[in-house]
Each structure stands twice: as C-alpha cells, then as structure tokens.
Design a protein around this motif. Sequence first.
Motif, PDB file in Angstrom:
ATOM      1  N   CYS A 137       1.848 -16.476 -25.201  1.00  0.00           N
ATOM      2  CA  CYS A 137       1.200 -15.622 -25.619  1.00  0.00           C
ATOM      3  C   CYS A 137       1.540 -15.225 -26.952  1.00  0.00           C
ATOM      4  O   CYS A 137       2.862 -14.863 -27.456  1.00  0.00           O
ATOM      5  CB  CYS A 137       1.176 -14.223 -24.928  1.00  0.00           C
ATOM      6  SG  CYS A 137       0.150 -12.741 -25.439  1.00  0.00           S
ATOM      7  N   LYS A 157      -6.898 -14.238 -20.579  1.00  0.00           N
ATOM      8  CA  LYS A 157      -6.185 -12.806 -20.848  1.00  0.00           C
ATOM      9  C   LYS A 157      -4.527 -12.863 -20.268  1.00  0.00           C
ATOM     10  O   LYS A 157      -4.239 -13.507 -19.291  1.00  0.00           O
ATOM     11  CB  LYS A 157      -6.938 -11.835 -19.929  1.00  0.00           C
ATOM     12  CG  LYS A 157      -6.345 -10.436 -20.070  1.00  0.00           C
ATOM     13  CD  LYS A 157      -6.931  -9.346 -19.100  1.00  0.00           C
ATOM     14  CE  LYS A 157      -6.327  -8.080 -19.390  1.00  0.00           C
ATOM     15  NZ  LYS A 157      -7.020  -6.986 -18.476  1.00  0.00           N
ATOM     16  N   GLY A 181      -2.064  -7.769 -22.132  1.00  0.00           N
ATOM     17  CA  GLY A 181      -3.588  -7.638 -22.116  1.00  0.00           C
ATOM     18  C   GLY A 181      -4.246  -8.058 -23.335  1.00  0.00           C
ATOM     19  O   GLY A 181      -5.644  -7.531 -23.022  1.00  0.00           O
ATOM     20  N   TRP A 228      -6.562 -10.735 -25.098  1.00  0.00           N
ATOM     21  CA  TRP A 228      -7.632 -11.717 -24.866  1.00  0.00           C
ATOM     22  C   TRP A 228      -7.468 -12.864 -25.747  1.00  0.00           C
ATOM     23  O   TRP A 228      -7.427 -12.537 -27.064  1.00  0.00           O
ATOM     24  CB  TRP A 228      -9.042 -11.228 -24.716  1.00  0.00           C
ATOM     25  CG  TRP A 228      -9.195 -10.358 -23.709  1.00  0.00           C
ATOM     26  CD1 TRP A 228      -9.118  -9.086 -23.550  1.00  0.00           C
ATOM     27  CD2 TRP A 228      -9.884 -10.751 -22.159  1.00  0.00           C
ATOM     28  NE1 TRP A 228      -9.661  -8.485 -22.222  1.00  0.00           N
ATOM     29  CE2 TRP A 228      -9.923  -9.662 -21.372  1.00  0.00           C
ATOM     30  CE3 TRP A 228     -10.015 -12.090 -21.868  1.00  0.00           C
ATOM     31  CZ2 TRP A 228     -10.539  -9.714 -20.228  1.00  0.00           C
ATOM     32  CZ3 TRP A 228     -10.438 -12.087 -20.454  1.00  0.00           C
ATOM     33  CH2 TRP A 228     -10.883 -10.795 -19.572  1.00  0.00           C
TER      34      TRP A 228
END
Length: 486
Positions: free
Chosen positions: A10, A23, A28, A30
């Motif tokens: 991420c 996600k 959290g 996207w």
Amino acid sequence: MAKPVRNYVCQSCGSAFPKWAGKCEACGAWNSIVEEPTSGGDVPKGLSGKRGKGVTFVRLDGDVPQTIRRPTGLAEFDRVTGGGLVRGSAVLIGGDPGIGKSTLMLQVATMLKGARVAYISGEEAIEQVQLRAKRLGVGENRKAGEVSTELAAATSLRDIMASLDRPDCPEIVVIDSIQTLYLDSLDSAPGTVAQVRTCSAELIRLAKSRGFTLLLVGHVTKEGQIAGPRVLEHMVDTVLYFEGERGHHFRILRSVKNRFGPANEIGVFEMSDRGLAEVPNPSALFLAERHGNISGVAVFAGIEGTRPVLVEVQALVSPSPLATPRRAVVGWDSARLAMTLAVLETRCGLGLAGSEVYLNIAGGLRISEPAADLSVALALVSSLSDRPAPSDLIAFGEIGLSGEVRMVAQAETRLKEAAKLGFKRALCPKRLSQAGGKPLKVTGIELVEIGHLQEMIDWLYNEVRSNALAATVSASRAQHAGDKIR
C-alpha cells in the motif's frame, strides 16, 4: 537464480499483502496497493553456519558524551528542536503543500553562521531557489569570505550519495523533498513506499557515519500524515509538522517526536512578504483581535509543550430546522465536543439536541489537551443563554462524564501567563489551590473554583445578573446627578 517474488504494498501506509486488492485493510485507502517485485534470494532463510562479529556492551552508568548542538538563529525553530540541530541527527519536516516548508528550510539554511550548508532541491530548479532567496532577502548579510549556502538540483540518490560521502562533506544537508528522490536499482516510481523507505535509510545511514545533520522535507496526505511508510517516522530522530490555515497568516511548527528534546513543543511564525517572522509572544497575538461583551466566547489557558498559550474559544449555538443538527468543529476534537454536549444535556439539563453547534479555535491553532473542556463548555453555555462571559476571565479544566471538573497539570504556569496579559479571574477546578499539598497563589488573579458544571452555569448566571444590576445602578446614579445639576 532465485525465483522472483511478487509483493503488493500500500502506497499510503506501507502495509504488505500477498495479493492485490482494491482497498487496503490497514488504512482503508482505495486503489493504493501497487505490485513491487522483490528477489527471492534477498529474503534470509536462516543464520546458516556463519557466526556474527558480536556487539560491544558498556555500563549503563558510564560516561555519556556531550551532545553537540548548533543553534540556527531562529529562536522558535531552536525551541521546537530542543535548543538547536544535533550533529549526526535526522530531522523530518512535514506539512501541507504551500504552507511554507521550503521557505522555512531556506531561512534556516541561510541563517546558520559558520557552517557549510548544502540545499538539495528535487522539486525546483536552482534559479527558482535563488529567486526565492532574493525575494525573502536571506543570505544577503554574509561577510566577505564567510561560508555560504550551496545549492543543487538533483533527484538521483546515487548522485547525491556520491557528492556527500566524502571527508569534506557539508555540516548541514537539506533534502527538499524526500518523495522526489529515486534509486535506479528499484523498479518503482519516485514517491512510492519502497523508494521513500530505501532513500531515507541510505541518507540517514550516511548522516550517522559522516556526522552531518540531515533535514528531510516530506509531503503529507489528505489526512495530514506524512506520505509514505510509517516506518519513516521511526527511522528519523525528530519529526516536525508545519501547520496552519491558508486563510491565516500564523504558522505553527509542532514537534511530534524528538529524541534530543521535549516533544509536543510548538514554535509560532507569522507569514509575511519577507518570509516567516518569529512570534515570541503568541498569546498576545492570538488575542489581539478579541472583542469583549460577546456571548459564546471564552479564553482558554493551555500548555503547548513547555509554553503557556492563551487562545480564544468561539462557540455558536443556533436552532436547527433539520432532523439531525449539524456539528462543525475547527481546531478541536469533534468527538470531545460530542462528549461535552452530552454531559451538558444529561447532567445539567440544557436542551442542545435540536440546536446546531459551531466551535472554532481562533487563530488557526489546533488544541488537543483535555484541559480545554471547561472553556469550551463555558463558551457553549454563554452562546446558548446569550450571556457574555466576563472579559477578564480565563478557564481551564477537564470534564468527566458525570459532570465533575477535574484538575489539570501545570496550573501555576497557566495562571502566571494569564496574569501577565491582564486577566483578573480564572475559572478552574476545585481544590486546585491545594494541589500537590501546597497552596497555589498567583499574584493579581482570583481563583473561581468549581467542582461541577452546574456550578459554572450558576456562577455565570449570577455574575451576569450582578453586572447588569451594577450597570443599572450606575446609570441611575448618573441620571440623578444630572438632574441635580440642572
């Protein structure tokens, strides 16, 4: 040859996943998960048969070398960093775009006297930095032969490391910003988690080995956190956040982490056409535009780090035609406001469920300490009843769920700052004068001690009524004296 392993990371928080997902389950976000290739041979499978060199242990009560600090010349910046820049340390400065991070770093770089400073920009060309320095008027007061700031525009980490890894390296190195650097051996774009983590680790390692101070400028996300992996804040020695509202000319430099000084310290600056000017007395500046005899206004005596700061708390309670009234907060915790409203309604019987509530901390400062509960409650009650609080009154104290007012730390420091600015009374928790086993006395200020929020409401009602009665008597006497003269 080892089989390449695919890793999905991420780009917002740095969490790794075995497969791609839309996600991120950690933060959290996207569409923030990007595939990053890693070599399977880079992952150690065990210690095998090799033995390490061992580590050297010293006594806990042994001699401690003196920390070498270098004052920058900006008193507010030195206050936040704990007295100056430490040799061999890494400092991370984050803030919103256009808030003034590059301006602050340029002023710090040019105000360091007798030190060789290298300013490496990855976002602007050398001519742009020179034009900003000329507009700010920095670096013009250097004496003949004095070392000046050296500029460079580069984004390749390999080139920057080759320029700094030498015996005559600069004493201060500014990188603006870390998200623009890249390492050509990584198959990812600049600003990604892998690039930011690797570039920061290499620069910090070089700063520790060569002994120069590293200043890293970092971008922030829309949530206000420094972009990139969270481990970046653990790697550096000091983390500073440059805060401020675009509509205000105040800027707050806040220390979130500091291994060589106090955390949660703030420095206050004022943005002008000549750059950032220091504000030695922020309380007087935050209260400069304050007007008396207005309902919904209270003055909070807070503590930011080691510095007492007085700020104005503004509240507006108005009827709402909506089924769900609006709650808007600027500069304070919205969850804490909801708790204060629930306590006022449940424990004190005030009808706030059908009203819209707006709360604002004047001046663009963000407050996080629980001691602001009492001043917020005073502003809410004042706005709801349309009774102005006395203009010479300050308030501080923590509110419990049963409506009690709890004691807070450093009360004497808050009271002394209020007395210095001309305040005469302080609304504070009960038994504050006996806190710590000794009486608390501050010359020039009267303590109004309360133990429950209902006592605050009764005191405000009686105070406003007595002031109105005194004003009526004074007007009557003036009219009677005028009749006698006629």
